[in-house]
Design a protein around this motif. Structure first.
Motif, PDB file in Angstrom:
ATOM      1  N   GLN A 166      48.552  23.146  23.939  1.00 14.54           N
ATOM      2  CA  GLN A 166      47.020  21.990  23.570  1.00 14.54           C
ATOM      3  C   GLN A 166      46.286  22.265  24.683  1.00 14.54           C
ATOM      4  OE1 GLN A 166      47.421  19.792  21.446  1.00 14.54           O
ATOM      5  NE2 GLN A 166      45.427  19.162  21.452  1.00 14.54           N
ATOM      6  N   GLY A 189      44.138  25.410  23.429  1.00 15.42           N
ATOM      7  CA  GLY A 189      43.193  25.091  22.093  1.00 15.42           C
ATOM      8  C   GLY A 189      42.533  23.712  21.998  1.00 15.42           C
ATOM      9  N   ARG A 235      41.564  31.861  27.333  1.00 18.30           N
ATOM     10  CA  ARG A 235      42.744  31.630  26.131  1.00 18.30           C
ATOM     11  C   ARG A 235      43.850  32.294  26.372  1.00 18.30           C
ATOM     12  NH1 ARG A 235      39.763  30.118  21.970  1.00 18.30           N
ATOM     13  NH2 ARG A 235      39.501  27.936  22.215  1.00 18.30           N
ATOM     14  N   MET A 250      46.419  29.501  16.656  1.00 13.63           N
ATOM     15  CA  MET A 250      45.430  29.471  16.911  1.00 13.63           C
ATOM     16  C   MET A 250      44.512  29.392  15.874  1.00 13.63           C
ATOM     17  SD  MET A 250      45.108  29.043  20.361  1.00 13.63           S
ATOM     18  CE  MET A 250      46.353  27.630  19.809  1.00 13.63           C
ATOM     19  N   ARG A 288      43.810  25.690  14.259  1.00 10.15           N
ATOM     20  CA  ARG A 288      43.747  24.572  15.479  1.00 10.15           C
ATOM     21  C   ARG A 288      43.179  24.080  15.078  1.00 10.15           C
ATOM     22  NH1 ARG A 288      41.375  29.818  17.851  1.00 10.15           N
ATOM     23  NH2 ARG A 288      39.448  29.493  18.558  1.00 10.15           N
ATOM     24  N   PRO A 316      47.429  21.963  17.982  1.00  8.17           N
ATOM     25  CA  PRO A 316      47.822  23.572  18.256  1.00  8.17           C
ATOM     26  C   PRO A 316      49.109  23.097  18.726  1.00  8.17           C
ATOM     27  CG  PRO A 316      46.017  23.490  20.091  1.00  8.17           C
ATOM     28  CD  PRO A 316      45.116  22.008  18.349  1.00  8.17           C
TER      29      PRO A 316
END
Length: 403
Positions: free
Chosen positions: A16, A19, A29, A125, A128, A133
């Motif tokens: 989470q 995202g 990321r 992803m 998202r 996510p």
């Protein structure tokens, strides 16, 4: 059970966070996503071989042992043919590559799980903007993760099919076709991706009659199921020289717990149909999905992500139709239970579908998200943990995880 509870919760938080619109760097990321991928791959790698099902003991360990002793990839292919693993060079290639660095099968299962997790995380992803996510990742863990312990070859094929459909939803249909067909390198059942892709692309085409197209597809599938049932029962074990007798001969449990399986699938579908009806009633031309504020980051302005209501409704319709097709195909278990591997491709879309359904509830999103968490948690405990040999154990840690 505790190992699942802790790792599922912790990794969902990381996904989470990955995202979040506050993470603007692709490198950052990837680093955040590497944490859940590595955690869950380690849990899969150090498990006892019987956790989740027998396939690791039936052929998985033997295939890896053959890779360790093989002096070339060609000799591994010959050995795999004797294990009835034919043409699945992606799976054999992964065995061979890992065998060059370790002779421990636990290491192979770690890398296999990492391949699955990586593909699924890419798909999540990409979606998202449609749904949280972390909720999609939790759905994967509760409904598909432990199954991958047993579906050794099919696991990557299923993940690639999911990514292929996600690419269709993101208007990259031909790239999605190529990605989904890569599943053939791991399991021949990936042929199921072709009708999935055809359905998704047909519904994605611009039209004002998308609902009629969906009904037409469902009717065709129903008729096709009646016809295919008669054909499969007729050919039985003689199909392909008997190579698929276990799948067509009814040697496994016939139609076991079909009623329960229908219930588990029907509830999300009803939720999806309700969400579609609610979206159709709304008249707004566009819908703001997220307001991404970066006020805490000096020099950055507010970024908004807007998806049209039509785009969102189209994506939701596609995933709901794929879930309905899986439901229609469930009676195929009456022929032979192992044939569930075919509708499993359609059902794998649940990883993104459940969260999308909840996210489409305009005024009840939070209750919808909580309902999805409750539903997938109940599914995991009642179906995966209690009925599918999902109880975790690991002799690698000398019994520390015998929980």
């Amino acid at each position: 059970m505790i190992i699942y509870l802790v790792t599922f919760t912790v990794t969902a938080v990381f996904v989470q966070a990955a995202g979040s619109p506050r993470i603007r760097s692709g490198v950052l990321r990837v680093l955040v996503l590497s944490v859940p991928a590595l955690i869950m791959s380690t849990v899969a790698g150090i498990r006892n071989y019987g956790v989740g099902g027998p396939d690791a003991l039936v052929y998985g360990n033997d295939a890896f042992a053959g890779a360790v002793s093989a002096n070339s990839f060609g000799s591994l292919v010959e050995y795999a043919n004797r294990l009835s693993i034919r043409g699945e060079v992606g799976y054999l290639g992964l065995n061979y590559a890992v065998s060059r660095i370790s002779s421990d099968a636990h290491v192979f299962y770690f890398w296999l799980a990492l391949v699955n997790a990586t593909i699924v995380l890419i798909a999540i992803m990409l979606m998202r903007d449609y749904a949280p996510p972390g909720l999609m990742w939790l759905t994967y863990l509760c409904t598909a993760y432990v199954d991958s312990f047993n579906l050794l070859r099919q696991g990557p094929a299923l993940a690639l099919a999911l990514l292929g459909i996600v690419l269709v939803l993101r208007a990259r249909a031909w790239t999605g076709l190529v990605v989904g067909l890569l599943g053939f390198l791991f399991h021949t059942s990936a042929i199921a991706f072709i009708p999935m892709w055809l359905v998704a692309t047909y519904l994605a085409r611009p039209t004002t009659k998308r609902g009629r197209r969906a009904i037409l597809i469902i009717v065709v599938v129903v008729v096709g199921m009646f016809a295919s049932s008669a054909i499969l029962q007729a050919v039985g074990g003689s199909f392909a020289g008997g190579a698929y007798s276990d799948y067509l001969g009814g040697s496994a449990r016939r139609g076991a717990a079909v009623g329960t399986e229908v219930l588990y699938r029907l509830i999300p579908i009803l939720g999806g149909l309700y969400a579609l009806k609610a979206m159709a009633r709304r008249s707004e031309p566009t819908e703001l999905l997220a307001e991404r504020s970066d006020r805490d980051l000096p020099g950055h302005r507010i970024v908004e992500s807007v998806l049209s209501a039509t785009t969102r409704q189209k994506a939701l319709l596609i995933v709901v139709v794929l879930l309905i097709i899986e439901l229609i195909m469930l009676p195929i278990r009456e022929i032979s239970y192992p044939l569930y591997r075919i509708p499993a491709y359609f059902g794998y879309i649940r990883i993104v579908a459940y969260a999308m359904i909840a996210s489409s509830l305009r005024t009840h999103k939070l209750p919808g998200y909580l309902a999805v968490v409750t539903f997938v948690a109940a599914y995991f405990y009642l179906v995966v943990y209690l009925r599918s040999q999902g109880e975790y154990s690991s002799s690698v840690l000398n019994g520390w995880l015998q929980l």
